[in-house]
Each structure stands twice: as structure tokens, then as C-alpha cells.
Design a protein around this motif. Structure first.
Motif, PDB file in Angstrom:
ATOM      1  N   GLN A  85     -84.886  84.208 -10.950  1.00 42.15           N
ATOM      2  CA  GLN A  85     -84.561  85.457 -10.265  1.00 42.15           C
ATOM      3  C   GLN A  85     -83.476  85.250  -9.216  1.00 42.15           C
ATOM      4  O   GLN A  85     -82.785  86.187  -8.851  1.00 42.15           O
ATOM      5  CB  GLN A  85     -85.806  86.112  -9.646  1.00 42.15           C
ATOM      6  CG  GLN A  85     -86.419  85.379  -8.489  1.00 42.15           C
ATOM      7  CD  GLN A  85     -87.445  84.340  -8.905  1.00 42.15           C
ATOM      8  OE1 GLN A  85     -87.557  83.978 -10.078  1.00 42.15           O
ATOM      9  NE2 GLN A  85     -88.187  83.840  -7.949  1.00 42.15           N
ATOM     10  N   GLY A  86     -83.325  84.028  -8.691  1.00 41.80           N
ATOM     11  CA  GLY A  86     -82.262  83.720  -7.751  1.00 41.80           C
ATOM     12  C   GLY A  86     -82.428  84.386  -6.404  1.00 41.80           C
ATOM     13  O   GLY A  86     -83.505  84.865  -6.047  1.00 41.80           O
ATOM     14  N   ARG A  87     -81.330  84.423  -5.664  1.00 43.47           N
ATOM     15  CA  ARG A  87     -81.312  85.019  -4.327  1.00 43.47           C
ATOM     16  C   ARG A  87     -79.979  85.722  -4.123  1.00 43.47           C
ATOM     17  O   ARG A  87     -78.944  85.260  -4.588  1.00 43.47           O
ATOM     18  CB  ARG A  87     -81.412  83.957  -3.235  1.00 43.47           C
ATOM     19  CG  ARG A  87     -82.709  83.262  -3.094  1.00 43.47           C
ATOM     20  CD  ARG A  87     -83.589  83.973  -2.072  1.00 43.47           C
ATOM     21  NE  ARG A  87     -84.684  83.172  -1.600  1.00 43.47           N
ATOM     22  CZ  ARG A  87     -85.738  82.832  -2.305  1.00 43.47           C
ATOM     23  NH1 ARG A  87     -85.832  83.172  -3.559  1.00 43.47           N
ATOM     24  NH2 ARG A  87     -86.714  82.125  -1.781  1.00 43.47           N
ATOM     25  N   ALA A  88     -80.026  86.802  -3.384  1.00 47.08           N
ATOM     26  CA  ALA A  88     -78.794  87.479  -2.981  1.00 47.08           C
ATOM     27  C   ALA A  88     -78.060  86.568  -2.001  1.00 47.08           C
ATOM     28  O   ALA A  88     -78.686  85.839  -1.221  1.00 47.08           O
ATOM     29  CB  ALA A  88     -79.113  88.817  -2.332  1.00 47.08           C
ATOM     30  N   ALA A  89     -76.749  86.627  -2.036  1.00 49.70           N
ATOM     31  CA  ALA A  89     -75.941  85.788  -1.151  1.00 49.70           C
ATOM     32  C   ALA A  89     -76.335  85.998   0.309  1.00 49.70           C
ATOM     33  O   ALA A  89     -76.430  85.034   1.081  1.00 49.70           O
ATOM     34  CB  ALA A  89     -74.462  86.070  -1.362  1.00 49.70           C
TER      35      ALA A  89
ATOM     36  N   GLU B  30     -81.459  82.544   5.133  1.00 46.65           N
ATOM     37  CA  GLU B  30     -82.488  81.502   5.043  1.00 46.65           C
ATOM     38  C   GLU B  30     -81.978  80.144   5.508  1.00 46.65           C
ATOM     39  O   GLU B  30     -82.727  79.356   6.076  1.00 46.65           O
ATOM     40  CB  GLU B  30     -83.025  81.396   3.615  1.00 46.65           C
ATOM     41  CG  GLU B  30     -83.893  82.573   3.223  1.00 46.65           C
ATOM     42  CD  GLU B  30     -84.487  82.429   1.831  1.00 46.65           C
ATOM     43  OE1 GLU B  30     -85.021  81.348   1.523  1.00 46.65           O
ATOM     44  OE2 GLU B  30     -84.406  83.401   1.061  1.00 46.65           O
ATOM     45  N   LEU B  31     -80.691  79.874   5.241  1.00 46.52           N
ATOM     46  CA  LEU B  31     -80.150  78.560   5.567  1.00 46.52           C
ATOM     47  C   LEU B  31     -79.300  78.552   6.838  1.00 46.52           C
ATOM     48  O   LEU B  31     -78.843  77.492   7.267  1.00 46.52           O
ATOM     49  CB  LEU B  31     -79.330  78.028   4.383  1.00 46.52           C
ATOM     50  CG  LEU B  31     -80.114  77.804   3.097  1.00 46.52           C
ATOM     51  CD1 LEU B  31     -79.185  77.380   1.973  1.00 46.52           C
ATOM     52  CD2 LEU B  31     -81.223  76.777   3.308  1.00 46.52           C
ATOM     53  N   GLY B  32     -79.078  79.725   7.423  1.00 50.95           N
ATOM     54  CA  GLY B  32     -78.270  79.798   8.637  1.00 50.95           C
ATOM     55  C   GLY B  32     -76.811  79.456   8.415  1.00 50.95           C
ATOM     56  O   GLY B  32     -76.171  78.840   9.262  1.00 50.95           O
ATOM     57  N   ILE B  33     -76.280  79.865   7.255  1.00 47.68           N
ATOM     58  CA  ILE B  33     -74.881  79.595   6.923  1.00 47.68           C
ATOM     59  C   ILE B  33     -74.102  80.898   7.051  1.00 47.68           C
ATOM     60  O   ILE B  33     -74.469  81.896   6.425  1.00 47.68           O
ATOM     61  CB  ILE B  33     -74.746  79.031   5.487  1.00 47.68           C
ATOM     62  CG1 ILE B  33     -75.542  77.735   5.338  1.00 47.68           C
ATOM     63  CG2 ILE B  33     -73.278  78.800   5.141  1.00 47.68           C
ATOM     64  CD1 ILE B  33     -75.604  77.205   3.916  1.00 47.68           C
ATOM     65  N   PRO B  34     -73.017  80.922   7.843  1.00 46.75           N
ATOM     66  CA  PRO B  34     -72.209  82.141   7.967  1.00 46.75           C
ATOM     67  C   PRO B  34     -71.628  82.565   6.622  1.00 46.75           C
ATOM     68  O   PRO B  34     -71.358  81.727   5.749  1.00 46.75           O
ATOM     69  CB  PRO B  34     -71.083  81.737   8.927  1.00 46.75           C
ATOM     70  CG  PRO B  34     -71.528  80.474   9.574  1.00 46.75           C
ATOM     71  CD  PRO B  34     -72.508  79.820   8.639  1.00 46.75           C
ATOM     72  N   ALA B  35     -71.429  83.867   6.444  1.00 47.29           N
ATOM     73  CA  ALA B  35     -70.967  84.424   5.172  1.00 47.29           C
ATOM     74  C   ALA B  35     -69.667  83.791   4.685  1.00 47.29           C
ATOM     75  O   ALA B  35     -69.521  83.501   3.498  1.00 47.29           O
ATOM     76  CB  ALA B  35     -70.811  85.935   5.287  1.00 47.29           C
ATOM     77  N   SER B  36     -68.727  83.565   5.584  1.00 49.57           N
ATOM     78  CA  SER B  36     -67.444  82.991   5.155  1.00 49.57           C
ATOM     79  C   SER B  36     -67.612  81.575   4.619  1.00 49.57           C
ATOM     80  O   SER B  36     -67.020  81.204   3.607  1.00 49.57           O
ATOM     81  CB  SER B  36     -66.440  83.007   6.308  1.00 49.57           C
ATOM     82  OG  SER B  36     -66.948  82.259   7.407  1.00 49.57           O
TER      83      SER B  36
ATOM     84  N   LEU C 255     -70.509  80.323   3.438  1.00 56.46           N
ATOM     85  CA  LEU C 255     -71.359  80.416   2.258  1.00 56.46           C
ATOM     86  C   LEU C 255     -70.546  80.769   1.026  1.00 56.46           C
ATOM     87  O   LEU C 255     -70.748  80.195  -0.047  1.00 56.46           O
ATOM     88  CB  LEU C 255     -72.474  81.441   2.471  1.00 56.46           C
ATOM     89  CG  LEU C 255     -73.438  81.604   1.305  1.00 56.46           C
ATOM     90  CD1 LEU C 255     -74.167  80.291   1.006  1.00 56.46           C
ATOM     91  CD2 LEU C 255     -74.420  82.714   1.596  1.00 56.46           C
ATOM     92  N   SER C 256     -69.614  81.680   1.179  1.00 56.20           N
ATOM     93  CA  SER C 256     -68.756  82.074   0.066  1.00 56.20           C
ATOM     94  C   SER C 256     -68.010  80.869  -0.504  1.00 56.20           C
ATOM     95  O   SER C 256     -67.934  80.676  -1.715  1.00 56.20           O
ATOM     96  CB  SER C 256     -67.768  83.142   0.539  1.00 56.20           C
ATOM     97  OG  SER C 256     -66.856  83.458  -0.478  1.00 56.20           O
ATOM     98  N   PHE C 257     -67.474  80.039   0.378  1.00 58.41           N
ATOM     99  CA  PHE C 257     -66.771  78.830  -0.051  1.00 58.41           C
ATOM    100  C   PHE C 257     -67.713  77.882  -0.788  1.00 58.41           C
ATOM    101  O   PHE C 257     -67.377  77.362  -1.861  1.00 58.41           O
ATOM    102  CB  PHE C 257     -66.161  78.127   1.169  1.00 58.41           C
ATOM    103  CG  PHE C 257     -65.615  76.769   0.862  1.00 58.41           C
ATOM    104  CD1 PHE C 257     -64.407  76.622   0.199  1.00 58.41           C
ATOM    105  CD2 PHE C 257     -66.322  75.630   1.210  1.00 58.41           C
ATOM    106  CE1 PHE C 257     -63.909  75.360  -0.103  1.00 58.41           C
ATOM    107  CE2 PHE C 257     -65.834  74.365   0.924  1.00 58.41           C
ATOM    108  CZ  PHE C 257     -64.619  74.235   0.262  1.00 58.41           C
ATOM    109  N   HIS C 258     -68.903  77.667  -0.236  1.00 58.10           N
ATOM    110  CA  HIS C 258     -69.851  76.738  -0.860  1.00 58.10           C
ATOM    111  C   HIS C 258     -70.333  77.253  -2.218  1.00 58.10           C
ATOM    112  O   HIS C 258     -70.452  76.473  -3.175  1.00 58.10           O
ATOM    113  CB  HIS C 258     -71.030  76.486   0.069  1.00 58.10           C
ATOM    114  CG  HIS C 258     -70.661  75.756   1.311  1.00 58.10           C
ATOM    115  ND1 HIS C 258     -69.924  74.590   1.316  1.00 58.10           N
ATOM    116  CD2 HIS C 258     -70.917  76.035   2.625  1.00 58.10           C
ATOM    117  CE1 HIS C 258     -69.748  74.170   2.550  1.00 58.10           C
ATOM    118  NE2 HIS C 258     -70.337  75.038   3.369  1.00 58.10           N
ATOM    119  N   LEU C 259     -70.596  78.538  -2.321  1.00 58.08           N
ATOM    120  CA  LEU C 259     -71.019  79.112  -3.599  1.00 58.08           C
ATOM    121  C   LEU C 259     -69.915  79.000  -4.647  1.00 58.08           C
ATOM    122  O   LEU C 259     -70.182  78.747  -5.822  1.00 58.08           O
ATOM    123  CB  LEU C 259     -71.454  80.562  -3.418  1.00 58.08           C
ATOM    124  CG  LEU C 259     -72.787  80.748  -2.692  1.00 58.08           C
ATOM    125  CD1 LEU C 259     -72.984  82.203  -2.306  1.00 58.08           C
ATOM    126  CD2 LEU C 259     -73.946  80.247  -3.548  1.00 58.08           C
TER     127      LEU C 259
END
Length: 108
Positions: free
Chosen positions: A31-35, A41-47, A49-53
Motif C-alpha cells: 500500500q506504500g505511503r504518501a510522500a 514520519e522521518l522528519g525529512i523536509p519536502a525538498s 525528500l523529493s531528491f531522495h525519492l
């Protein structure tokens, strides 16, 4: 799995945030997770997180799908299993390996 693909996957996982994202998505199952939830959950900023994803996706370790206005990410279990197979292909010189002993839960 080809060596080049294994190197890409291992390189993608060789970073603390990406490893944490991948482990979270493996735990989340298909089912995964929304970005946004991953970031929360991990305390990663959106900008970041986008790079890591993007890096995990490029390595074939995660896949995404649109669900309304959300992008849902999930671990690509096929790629993960191929990587594990690649790493253990010649394990123990072709002899059966001794299973790893898992510690029992303290509750038992």
C-alpha cells in the motif's frame, strides 16, 4: 541482476535518509505511503525528500502511483529481492549456509 543495476541500488541505499525511506516503505508493504507522510514520519523536509525519492526511483528501488492529489510511494520488492539474490548468489561457496539466529522477543 546485472552488476551495474546492483551498484546503482547499493549506491542509492548508501545514504542515511534514503535507507530510512526505503526501510519505511518496505515496512509499509504494497500500500506504500504518501510522500507527505514519509516526510512527516522521518522528519525529512519536502525538498530533500523529493531528491531522495528520485534517487531511489532511478535505482528501481521504489515505485510511485497517483492517488487523487497524492503521490504514493512503495518499495519495489522485486528489485530488493534481486539485489539480495545478487549479493548472496555465491554464498558459502555453494554450500548451504548456516541460518542466522534471530533473537527472541523479550516478551516470550
Amino acid at each position: 541482476m546485472e552488476t551495474k543495476a546492483a551498484l546503482m541500488a547499493l549506491a542509492a541505499l548508501a545514504q542515511e535518509s534514503r535507507l530510512a525511506v526505503f526501510r519505511l516503505l518496505v515496512q509499509a508493504g504494497p500500500q506504500g505511503r504518501a510522500a507527505t507522510k514519509i516526510g512527516e514520519e522521518l522528519g525529512i523536509p519536502a525538498s530533500s525528500l523529493s531528491f531522495h525519492l528520485k534517487e531511489l526511483s532511478h535505482a528501481g528501488l521504489v515505485q510511485s502511483r497517483q492517488a487523487g492529489r497524492f503521490v504514493i510511494y512503495s518499495a519495489n520488492i522485486t528489485t530488493m529481492n534481486q539485489m539480495l539474490g545478487f549479493l548472496t548468489e555465491n554464498c558459502c561457496g555453494g554450500n548451504p549456509c548456516t541460518p542466522v539466529q534471530v533473537q527472541q522477543c523479550a516478551a516470550e
